[in-house]
Scaffold this motif. Sequence first.
Motif, mmCIF file in Angstrom:
data_model
loop_
_atom_site.group_PDB
_atom_site.id
_atom_site.type_symbol
_atom_site.label_atom_id
_atom_site.label_comp_id
_atom_site.label_asym_id
_atom_site.label_seq_id
_atom_site.Cartn_x
_atom_site.Cartn_y
_atom_site.Cartn_z
ATOM 1 N N ASN A 158 106.645 21.826 -14.539
ATOM 2 C CA ASN A 158 106.476 22.026 -13.135
ATOM 3 C C ASN A 158 105.239 21.470 -12.605
ATOM 4 N N ALA A 159 104.184 21.517 -13.434
ATOM 5 C CA ALA A 159 102.865 21.236 -12.916
ATOM 6 C C ALA A 159 102.972 19.719 -12.749
ATOM 7 N N GLU A 160 103.312 18.999 -13.904
ATOM 8 C CA GLU A 160 103.851 17.476 -13.783
ATOM 9 C C GLU A 160 104.252 17.195 -12.628
ATOM 10 N N TYR A 161 105.369 17.798 -12.504
ATOM 11 C CA TYR A 161 106.427 17.246 -11.266
ATOM 12 C C TYR A 161 105.742 17.565 -10.096
ATOM 13 N N ARG A 162 104.805 18.624 -9.842
ATOM 14 C CA ARG A 162 104.277 18.899 -8.683
ATOM 15 C C ARG A 162 103.197 17.716 -8.240
ATOM 16 N N GLN A 163 102.609 17.170 -9.308
ATOM 17 C CA GLN A 163 101.952 15.981 -8.924
ATOM 18 C C GLN A 163 102.549 14.865 -8.313
ATOM 19 N N TYR A 164 103.911 14.563 -9.121
ATOM 20 C CA TYR A 164 104.569 13.632 -8.673
ATOM 21 C C TYR A 164 105.064 13.682 -7.592
ATOM 22 N N LEU A 165 105.729 14.898 -7.023
ATOM 23 C CA LEU A 165 106.451 14.958 -5.853
ATOM 24 C C LEU A 165 105.832 15.182 -4.720
ATOM 25 N N MET A 166 104.622 15.928 -4.458
ATOM 26 C CA MET A 166 104.008 16.276 -3.171
ATOM 27 C C MET A 166 103.758 14.964 -2.319
ATOM 28 N N PRO A 167 103.159 13.900 -2.818
ATOM 29 C CA PRO A 167 103.100 12.714 -2.047
ATOM 30 C C PRO A 167 104.288 12.319 -1.382
ATOM 31 N N GLY A 168 105.277 12.356 -2.204
ATOM 32 C CA GLY A 168 106.713 11.946 -1.680
ATOM 33 C C GLY A 168 107.325 12.964 -0.390
ATOM 34 N N ILE A 169 106.905 14.362 -0.920
ATOM 35 C CA ILE A 169 107.188 15.272 0.432
ATOM 36 C C ILE A 169 106.232 14.907 1.570
ATOM 37 N N MET A 170 105.133 14.558 1.500
ATOM 38 C CA MET A 170 104.439 14.012 2.755
ATOM 39 C C MET A 170 105.227 12.727 3.470
ATOM 40 N N ALA A 171 105.889 11.882 2.682
ATOM 41 C CA ALA A 171 106.396 10.927 3.561
ATOM 42 C C ALA A 171 107.905 11.317 3.860
ATOM 43 N N LEU A 172 108.309 12.451 3.323
ATOM 44 C CA LEU A 172 109.644 12.940 3.546
ATOM 45 C C LEU A 172 109.538 13.704 5.054
ATOM 46 N N THR A 173 108.370 14.299 5.342
ATOM 47 C CA THR A 173 107.848 14.965 6.366
ATOM 48 C C THR A 173 107.879 14.128 7.643
ATOM 49 N N ILE A 174 107.665 12.879 7.406
ATOM 50 C CA ILE A 174 107.533 12.056 8.618
ATOM 51 C C ILE A 174 109.113 11.638 8.897
ATOM 52 N N THR A 175 109.865 11.476 8.051
ATOM 53 C CA THR A 175 111.195 11.068 8.272
ATOM 54 C C THR A 175 111.769 11.946 9.112
ATOM 55 N N ILE A 176 111.739 13.259 8.920
ATOM 56 C CA ILE A 176 112.087 14.464 9.697
ATOM 57 C C ILE A 176 111.374 14.557 11.106
ATOM 58 N N ALA A 177 110.302 14.383 11.124
ATOM 59 C CA ALA A 177 109.482 14.369 12.551
ATOM 60 C C ALA A 177 109.698 13.167 13.296
ATOM 61 N N SER A 178 109.891 11.999 12.703
ATOM 62 C CA SER A 178 109.808 11.096 13.515
ATOM 63 C C SER A 178 111.087 11.086 14.340
ATOM 64 N N ARG A 179 112.342 11.736 14.120
ATOM 65 C CA ARG A 179 113.523 11.821 14.600
ATOM 66 C C ARG A 179 113.445 12.345 16.143
ATOM 67 N N SER A 180 112.400 13.200 16.563
ATOM 68 C CA SER A 180 112.099 13.751 17.794
ATOM 69 C C SER A 180 111.871 12.815 18.794
ATOM 70 N N SER A 181 111.292 11.610 18.380
ATOM 71 C CA SER A 181 111.062 10.600 19.254
ATOM 72 C C SER A 181 112.389 10.202 20.054
ATOM 73 N N GLY A 182 113.393 10.058 19.440
ATOM 74 C CA GLY A 182 114.576 9.356 19.924
ATOM 75 C C GLY A 182 115.305 10.766 20.949
ATOM 76 N N LEU A 183 115.366 11.875 20.052
ATOM 77 C CA LEU A 183 115.915 12.971 20.728
ATOM 78 C C LEU A 183 115.125 13.346 22.238
ATOM 79 N N SER A 184 113.780 13.371 22.313
ATOM 80 C CA SER A 184 113.110 13.647 23.381
ATOM 81 C C SER A 184 113.465 12.611 24.398
ATOM 82 N N LEU A 185 113.520 11.320 24.057
ATOM 83 C CA LEU A 185 113.802 10.296 25.052
ATOM 84 C C LEU A 185 115.135 10.528 25.811
#
Length: 274
Positions: free
Chosen positions: A74-101
């Motif tokens: 779990n500890a090793e995977y945590r180091q691998y995964l979390m930078p990817g989760i940061m990038a995953l976050t912006i793929t979700i957050a960016s959708r509001s641009s189109g929805l708001s417009l």
Amino acid sequence: MSVITPSPGALDDRGPIGSVPGVTQTVRHSLAIARRNLRKVLASPGQVLDATLMPVVFALIFVFVFGGAISGSNAEYRQYLMPGIMALTITIASRSSGLSLNTDFTNGVMDRFRSLPVARSAVLTGRILADALRMLVSQLVILAFALLIGFRVHTSVVSAAAAIGIVLLYGIALCWMHAYIGLVARTPETVQSVGMLAMVPFQFGSSIFVDPGTMPGWLRVIVANNPMTLVVDAARNLMIGGPVAHQVLGALAWSVGLIALFAGLSIRAYRRRV
């Protein structure tokens, strides 16, 4: 008294009447609209929670449920995964641009903007500026969460800041892409569906969750050229160590290219629609 009809040039970037505003005015208009959009977020904090809660849930499930099976620890995977989760976050957050417009068109807000002496380009740039700030807040929240559950940065504060900057730039590129979707789609439901479907191949066909080296050869070729992979690998190596030149250059090239493409398409779509 004779009626003066404005020349076609007066309709290019401002409202129905008046000359085209200069750069200073356009920047001021963009900041004013960005302020307006941020106030809407403050009035509805669920928009921020939506962009952070789902990645947090993903992180908890993958680290503590699947981490041992995927990486052996779990500890090793945590180091691998979390930078990817940061990038995953912006793929979700960016959708509001189109929805708001799209929602602003549906609610008649754009008709009000048309009647005001506001640079038309400021409507789009103000939307993107507000979403960029919202994504930055989401990035900081996810990083704080990652540190809370045991993720550690093995490089430096400067490298970690560079990682956030690369992810954020890619998020801005995705905001322009979703803005275009929001401008050409007719209903908010269509924007949500198309935006989600567009991002799924980028999210799961990348190095966010697993090492591409475990994938079939033909799929590794696709994943290696996925901009999401380059962004994630750049952020990951900047934060935990590893080669960064190829990943950073690739991530920057994709981000700048997507911004140039979809900003132009969005401006054209906006002018046609208003």
